[in-house]
Design an enzyme around this catalytic site. Structure first.
Site, PDB file in Angstrom:
ATOM      1  N   GLU A 197       0.829  -1.208   0.000  1.00 28.62           N
ATOM      2  CA  GLU A 197       0.000   0.000   0.000  1.00 28.62           C
ATOM      3  C   GLU A 197       0.862   1.257   0.000  1.00 28.62           C
ATOM      4  O   GLU A 197       0.541   2.249  -0.666  1.00 28.62           O
ATOM      5  CB  GLU A 197      -0.962  -0.024   1.186  1.00 28.62           C
ATOM      6  CG  GLU A 197      -2.060  -1.063   0.997  1.00 28.62           C
ATOM      7  CD  GLU A 197      -2.953  -1.244   2.215  1.00 28.62           C
ATOM      8  OE1 GLU A 197      -4.158  -1.473   2.029  1.00 28.62           O
ATOM      9  OE2 GLU A 197      -2.446  -1.158   3.345  1.00 28.62           O
TER      10      GLU A 197
ATOM     11  N   GLU B 207      -3.328 -10.345   3.585  1.00 30.56           N
ATOM     12  CA  GLU B 207      -4.379 -10.090   4.575  1.00 30.56           C
ATOM     13  C   GLU B 207      -5.421 -11.196   4.666  1.00 30.56           C
ATOM     14  O   GLU B 207      -5.843 -11.575   5.776  1.00 30.56           O
ATOM     15  CB  GLU B 207      -5.069  -8.747   4.269  1.00 30.56           C
ATOM     16  CG  GLU B 207      -4.304  -7.525   4.750  1.00 30.56           C
ATOM     17  CD  GLU B 207      -3.254  -7.068   3.749  1.00 30.56           C
ATOM     18  OE1 GLU B 207      -2.720  -5.970   3.914  1.00 30.56           O
ATOM     19  OE2 GLU B 207      -2.963  -7.825   2.795  1.00 30.56           O
TER      20      GLU B 207
END
Length: 267
Positions: free
Chosen positions: A121, A141
């Site tokens: 990110e 994740e």
């Protein structure tokens, strides 16, 4: 780069090389995982660099050879999750953003190793990235019962396309530097020893251009991504008009005619 990188905190260092700032995530023992201290230091430092007229471009990298950033510090996160109501957690995440999303100067990511979860990110928040041959990228994740929650689901799809983003996120698989280059996640792959010099060379090339024009061009591209073509073209015309009014817009053609390097005034 200045040989002495100044510690902004124990988790982040700042070095200066003329008009280029080099920010280094500095938790190599934890694969440069993002904890609250690093998050705050990064936010505050970017805000200071945004207001520093001597800084025209930023390079973001990680300390050591193993990792750029392994994402959030899961030990700290699990403690916060247990202690903080979900409504407060959502508000906290919104208020304490990385600062990169609103940073109006060019940012080049130098991805020197593992980029996992929040590390990817961070890379997506850079305007473009160079990667070491040893770099790799993964959104892990879903393997931990989570989803990317700091822009990963939105920015990855915009960077590499929806199908590729879904496949990468839902399988949690690791993408090599070579594959990242082929899908447009990074723009160049270098040997480890050439990564920072190549990133700095790109940053200096950007820093040698008219500073206001560079910021306006970035704004046009970034804001235009969320507009229709007609709206985007209107935005471009408006920002081009702003550029015409600057002293640098007078200096650029004059320097060309006089066959000399331009002397930018940043206004």
């Amino acid at each position: 780069v200045q040989t002495c990188a100044l510690p902004i905190s124990d988790t982040l260092t700042l070095a200066r090389d003329a008009h280029v700032a080099v920010l280094t995530l500095n938790r190599p023992e934890s694969l440069n995982a993002i904890n609250l201290e690093m998050r705050g230091a990064l936010y505050q430092t970017l805000d200071a660099l945004r207001h520093d007229s001597q800084v025209r471009a930023v390079v973001l990298t990680g300390q050591g050879e193993r990792a750029f950033c392994a994402g959030m510090d899961l030990r700290e996160f699990s403690r916060l999750l247990a202690e903080t109501p979900l409504t407060e957690m959502r508000r906290f995440r919104w208020e304490q953003g990385e600062g990169l999303a609103q940073f109006d100067k060019p940012v080049i990511g130098a991805i020197n190793g593992l980029a996992i979860g929040g590390g990817v990110e961070l890379a997506l928040l850079c305007d473009f990235c160079l990667a070491s041959e040893s770099a790799s990228f993964a959104f892990a994740e879903v393997s931990r019962g989570l989803i990317p929650g700091n822009g990963g689901t939105q920015r990855l799809a915009r960077r590499i396309g929806q199908a590729r983003a879904l496949e990468m996120i839902m399988t949690a698989r690791t993408v090599s530097a070579t594959e990242a280059l082929s899908m447009g996640l990074v723009q160049q792959v270098c040997s480890p020893e050439r990564l920072l010099p190549e990133a700095l060379a790109a940053a200096h090339r950007i820093a040698s251009q008219a500073p206001v024009a560079v910021r306006l061009a970035k704004q046009a591209v970034m804001r235009g991504a969320d507009l229709t073509l007609t709206e985007g073209l209107q935005l471009e015309r408006d920002l081009a008009t702003v550029a015409y009014t600057t002293l640098d817009a007078q200096e650029g053609p004059l320097a060309f005619v006089e066959k000399r390097p331009p002397r930018w005034q940043d206004r």
